[in-house]
Design a protein around this motif. Structure first.
Motif, PDB file in Angstrom:
ATOM      1  N   ARG A   1     -60.989 -11.516  32.285  1.00  0.00           N
ATOM      2  CA  ARG A   1     -60.765 -12.886  31.774  1.00  0.00           C
ATOM      3  C   ARG A   1     -61.669 -13.174  30.587  1.00  0.00           C
ATOM      4  NH1 ARG A   1     -60.119 -13.971  37.294  1.00  0.00           N
ATOM      5  NH2 ARG A   1     -62.317 -14.530  37.556  1.00  0.00           N
ATOM      6  N   SER A   2     -62.889 -12.681  30.626  1.00  0.00           N
ATOM      7  CA  SER A   2     -63.805 -12.925  29.507  1.00  0.00           C
ATOM      8  C   SER A   2     -63.304 -12.236  28.242  1.00  0.00           C
ATOM      9  CB  SER A   2     -65.214 -12.439  29.858  1.00  0.00           C
ATOM     10  OG  SER A   2     -65.338 -11.038  29.787  1.00  0.00           O
ATOM     11  N   VAL A   3     -62.752 -11.033  28.389  1.00  0.00           N
ATOM     12  CA  VAL A   3     -62.240 -10.298  27.218  1.00  0.00           C
ATOM     13  C   VAL A   3     -61.006 -10.993  26.664  1.00  0.00           C
ATOM     14  CG1 VAL A   3     -61.277  -8.129  26.393  1.00  0.00           C
ATOM     15  CG2 VAL A   3     -63.163  -8.104  28.047  1.00  0.00           C
ATOM     16  N   PHE A   4     -60.069 -11.352  27.545  1.00  0.00           N
ATOM     17  CA  PHE A   4     -58.818 -11.948  27.085  1.00  0.00           C
ATOM     18  C   PHE A   4     -58.974 -13.415  26.673  1.00  0.00           C
ATOM     19  CE2 PHE A   4     -56.954  -8.448  29.761  1.00  0.00           C
ATOM     20  CZ  PHE A   4     -56.462  -7.723  28.685  1.00  0.00           C
ATOM     21  N   SER A   5     -60.140 -13.976  26.877  1.00  0.00           N
ATOM     22  CA  SER A   5     -60.430 -15.337  26.393  1.00  0.00           C
ATOM     23  C   SER A   5     -61.052 -15.312  25.005  1.00  0.00           C
ATOM     24  CB  SER A   5     -61.382 -16.051  27.361  1.00  0.00           C
ATOM     25  OG  SER A   5     -60.793 -16.222  28.628  1.00  0.00           O
ATOM     26  N   SER A   6     -61.122 -14.144  24.405  1.00  0.00           N
ATOM     27  CA  SER A   6     -61.756 -13.993  23.101  1.00  0.00           C
ATOM     28  C   SER A   6     -61.059 -14.824  22.032  1.00  0.00           C
ATOM     29  CB  SER A   6     -61.733 -12.517  22.698  1.00  0.00           C
ATOM     30  OG  SER A   6     -62.176 -12.358  21.369  1.00  0.00           O
ATOM     31  N   ASP A   7     -61.845 -15.281  21.063  1.00  0.00           N
ATOM     32  CA  ASP A   7     -61.285 -15.988  19.906  1.00  0.00           C
ATOM     33  C   ASP A   7     -60.674 -15.024  18.898  1.00  0.00           C
ATOM     34  OD1 ASP A   7     -61.957 -18.476  20.850  1.00  0.00           O
ATOM     35  OD2 ASP A   7     -63.897 -18.538  19.842  1.00  0.00           O
ATOM     36  N   TYR A   8     -60.798 -13.737  19.143  1.00  0.00           N
ATOM     37  CA  TYR A   8     -60.266 -12.703  18.244  1.00  0.00           C
ATOM     38  C   TYR A   8     -58.748 -12.589  18.441  1.00  0.00           C
ATOM     39  CZ  TYR A   8     -60.603  -8.297  15.605  1.00  0.00           C
ATOM     40  OH  TYR A   8     -60.504  -7.312  14.659  1.00  0.00           O
ATOM     41  N   ASP A   9     -58.046 -12.214  17.383  1.00  0.00           N
ATOM     42  CA  ASP A   9     -56.583 -12.063  17.416  1.00  0.00           C
ATOM     43  C   ASP A   9     -56.187 -11.082  18.525  1.00  0.00           C
ATOM     44  OD1 ASP A   9     -53.895 -11.682  16.991  1.00  0.00           O
ATOM     45  OD2 ASP A   9     -54.079 -11.026  14.906  1.00  0.00           O
ATOM     46  N   SER A  10     -55.435 -11.540  19.503  1.00  0.00           N
ATOM     47  CA  SER A  10     -55.088 -10.709  20.660  1.00  0.00           C
ATOM     48  C   SER A  10     -54.222  -9.504  20.291  1.00  0.00           C
ATOM     49  CB  SER A  10     -54.371 -11.550  21.719  1.00  0.00           C
ATOM     50  OG  SER A  10     -53.162 -12.079  21.199  1.00  0.00           O
ATOM     51  N   ALA A  11     -53.526  -9.582  19.148  1.00  0.00           N
ATOM     52  CA  ALA A  11     -52.710  -8.444  18.716  1.00  0.00           C
ATOM     53  C   ALA A  11     -53.562  -7.316  18.156  1.00  0.00           C
ATOM     54  CB  ALA A  11     -51.696  -8.896  17.669  1.00  0.00           C
ATOM     55  N   GLN A  12     -54.835  -7.607  17.902  1.00  0.00           N
ATOM     56  CA  GLN A  12     -55.708  -6.633  17.267  1.00  0.00           C
ATOM     57  C   GLN A  12     -56.645  -5.917  18.254  1.00  0.00           C
ATOM     58  OE1 GLN A  12     -55.646  -5.565  13.962  1.00  0.00           O
ATOM     59  NE2 GLN A  12     -53.699  -6.642  14.178  1.00  0.00           N
ATOM     60  N   TYR A  13     -56.422  -6.118  19.547  1.00  0.00           N
ATOM     61  CA  TYR A  13     -57.208  -5.342  20.510  1.00  0.00           C
ATOM     62  C   TYR A  13     -56.378  -5.066  21.762  1.00  0.00           C
ATOM     63  CZ  TYR A  13     -58.170  -9.690  23.135  1.00  0.00           C
ATOM     64  OH  TYR A  13     -58.057 -10.846  23.854  1.00  0.00           O
ATOM     65  N   GLU A  14     -56.711  -3.982  22.413  1.00  0.00           N
ATOM     66  CA  GLU A  14     -56.105  -3.626  23.687  1.00  0.00           C
ATOM     67  C   GLU A  14     -57.231  -3.361  24.684  1.00  0.00           C
ATOM     68  OE1 GLU A  14     -53.989   0.081  23.534  1.00  0.00           O
ATOM     69  OE2 GLU A  14     -55.701   1.190  22.727  1.00  0.00           O
ATOM     70  N   VAL A  15     -56.916  -3.514  25.957  1.00  0.00           N
ATOM     71  CA  VAL A  15     -57.878  -3.229  27.021  1.00  0.00           C
ATOM     72  C   VAL A  15     -57.314  -2.124  27.902  1.00  0.00           C
ATOM     73  CG1 VAL A  15     -59.127  -4.127  29.009  1.00  0.00           C
ATOM     74  CG2 VAL A  15     -58.783  -5.569  26.997  1.00  0.00           C
ATOM     75  N   ILE A  16     -58.094  -1.080  28.078  1.00  0.00           N
ATOM     76  CA  ILE A  16     -57.685   0.058  28.897  1.00  0.00           C
ATOM     77  C   ILE A  16     -58.615   0.128  30.105  1.00  0.00           C
ATOM     78  CG2 ILE A  16     -57.501   2.584  28.977  1.00  0.00           C
ATOM     79  CD1 ILE A  16     -56.990   2.446  25.919  1.00  0.00           C
ATOM     80  N   VAL A  17     -58.046  -0.046  31.287  1.00  0.00           N
ATOM     81  CA  VAL A  17     -58.803   0.084  32.529  1.00  0.00           C
ATOM     82  C   VAL A  17     -58.477   1.439  33.142  1.00  0.00           C
ATOM     83  CG1 VAL A  17     -59.163  -0.823  34.858  1.00  0.00           C
ATOM     84  CG2 VAL A  17     -58.803  -2.405  32.944  1.00  0.00           C
ATOM     85  N   VAL A  18     -59.507   2.206  33.466  1.00  0.00           N
ATOM     86  CA  VAL A  18     -59.298   3.486  34.147  1.00  0.00           C
ATOM     87  C   VAL A  18     -59.912   3.381  35.537  1.00  0.00           C
ATOM     88  CG1 VAL A  18     -59.621   5.980  34.084  1.00  0.00           C
ATOM     89  CG2 VAL A  18     -59.423   4.705  31.937  1.00  0.00           C
ATOM     90  N   ASP A  19     -59.046   3.340  36.538  1.00  0.00           N
ATOM     91  CA  ASP A  19     -59.495   3.219  37.921  1.00  0.00           C
ATOM     92  C   ASP A  19     -59.904   4.587  38.447  1.00  0.00           C
ATOM     93  OD1 ASP A  19     -59.956   2.249  40.486  1.00  0.00           O
ATOM     94  OD2 ASP A  19     -57.894   2.710  41.100  1.00  0.00           O
ATOM     95  N   ASN A  20     -61.161   4.683  38.857  1.00  0.00           N
ATOM     96  CA  ASN A  20     -61.729   5.961  39.292  1.00  0.00           C
ATOM     97  C   ASN A  20     -61.699   6.077  40.826  1.00  0.00           C
ATOM     98  OD1 ASN A  20     -64.990   7.549  39.106  1.00  0.00           O
ATOM     99  ND2 ASN A  20     -62.990   8.504  39.026  1.00  0.00           N
ATOM    100  N   GLY A  21     -60.478   6.015  41.374  1.00  0.00           N
ATOM    101  CA  GLY A  21     -60.316   6.212  42.816  1.00  0.00           C
ATOM    102  C   GLY A  21     -60.838   5.071  43.667  1.00  0.00           C
TER     103      GLY A  21
END
Length: 332
Positions: A32-52
């Motif tokens: 939520r903190s990342v996706f609440s950024s004032d930065y243009d949402s089209a200019q960043y992606e978030v990759i979550v890697v679940d380690n088991g």
């Protein structure tokens, strides 16, 4: 492998890579903190890697509907970070832990930094959460202005560098269970790459050790690779101090058991108890904050004593494991 992707017409500028293992308590707040950024949402992606993960980490990440979620069930944290980086589409890689928070302007500051000095690796420090315990405040010392003490090396909780530079040095070390961020820092320097650590990239760390036992266990984990590369470890001042602490402790035990020389026992005990104070003094100097009360100084000292206890246990654990593996190999 399962994946949830965002359909986009162009590649983002930032790829934010987030390794996660049993982080259901914090990953929702982090995302939520990342996706609440004032930065243009089209200019960043978030990759979550679940380690088991064995909890709801993956489910929570998927439910955001915005993160790209992958699974890598086995591998050290360096391998997990590398896996996420390999899936990234952005020009700039950002590594953040799943128990950290970005403020709304973080990505804007990050863009300014990387555009001012493009071929540079950047890092930040970690700020205390609002409900910090005495263990947290005694470990993450703040300066007189309330800012965290900056780390000497890059930390996985807040690292940014160009994708091209990351792959030029082959990413994170996948063989170590911890310390992959320090290793990355050192290899960048060995390749004459610039590394800059500043408060602009500070994040708030929610997953600090909050109790003495959690703190000791974390130090055991951080030191269990010491004997894997002794040549490298002997260049680490903390390893040398840990060895001194172990030597003094063993000497004290032997003297109590077989010697009647109370003066020698007293000297050894004094030396043993003085060792943590060296770490406390070093940390206070680095923070630049000398306004601590006697009670606060005592807590800082006690935590450094626990630090050396944990590091000593981790070193002994590493030694036992190495000896066991050596004996097994000889039998084979």
């Amino acid at each position: 492998m399962n994946e949830l992707t965002k359909t986009e017409t162009s590649s983002p500028y930032f790829s934010i890579v987030m390794p996660a293992h049993n982080e259901e308590e914090h990953i929702g707040s982090c995302l939520r903190s990342v996706f609440s950024s004032d930065y243009d949402s089209a200019q960043y992606e978030v990759i979550v890697v679940d380690n088991g993960s064995q909890d709801r980490t993956r489910e929570i990440a998927l439910n955001t509907g915005q993160a790209r979620v992958f699974e890598l069930t086995e591998g050290n944290v360096g391998a997990v970070r590398n896996y996420g980086a390999a899936k990234a589409r952005g020009q700039i890689l950002v590594f953040i832990d799943a128990d950290c928070l970005m403020d709304k302007d973080w990505l804007n500051r990050a863009e300014k930094l990387i555009k001012d000095r493009p071929n540079t690796a950047y890092g930040g420090g970690v700020k205390l959460p609002s409900n910090a315990t005495w263990v947290e405040t005694s470990w993450l010392l703040e300066d007189s202005e309330g800012q965290p003490t900056l780390p000497k090396h890059l930390i996985g909780a807040s690292t940014m560098l160009p994708r091209k530079l990351f792959f030029q040095i082959d990413g994170f070390n996948e063989l170590v269970s911890s310390g992959e961020d320090t290793d990355l820092h050192n290899r960048l320097l060995s390749e004459n790459s610039a590394v800059f650590i500043c408060h602009s990239l500070d994040v708030t760390h929610l997953g600090n050790a909050k109790t003495p036992m959690q703190f000791i266990n974390r130090q055991i984990w951080h030191s269990e690779n010491y004997t894997d590369n002794l040549k490298k470890s002997f260049k680490d001042p903390i390893f040398l101090i840990t060895l001194l602490f172990i030597f003094l402790l063993l000497s004290l035990i032997i003297q109590i058991m077989v010697s009647k020389n109370t003066f020698l026992i007293a000297i050894t005990l004094a030396a043993l108890l003085t060792t943590p104070s060296l770490l406390s003094l070093k940390r206070l100097i680095r923070s630049g904050n000398f306004t601590k009360t006697p009670s606060e100084i005592l807590k800082i000292y006690c935590l450094d004593l626990m630090y050396l206890v944990g590091r000593s246990l981790g070193t002994l654990k590493s030694l036992i494991r190495s000896t066991t593996n050596l004996t097994k190999n000889k039998r084979d």
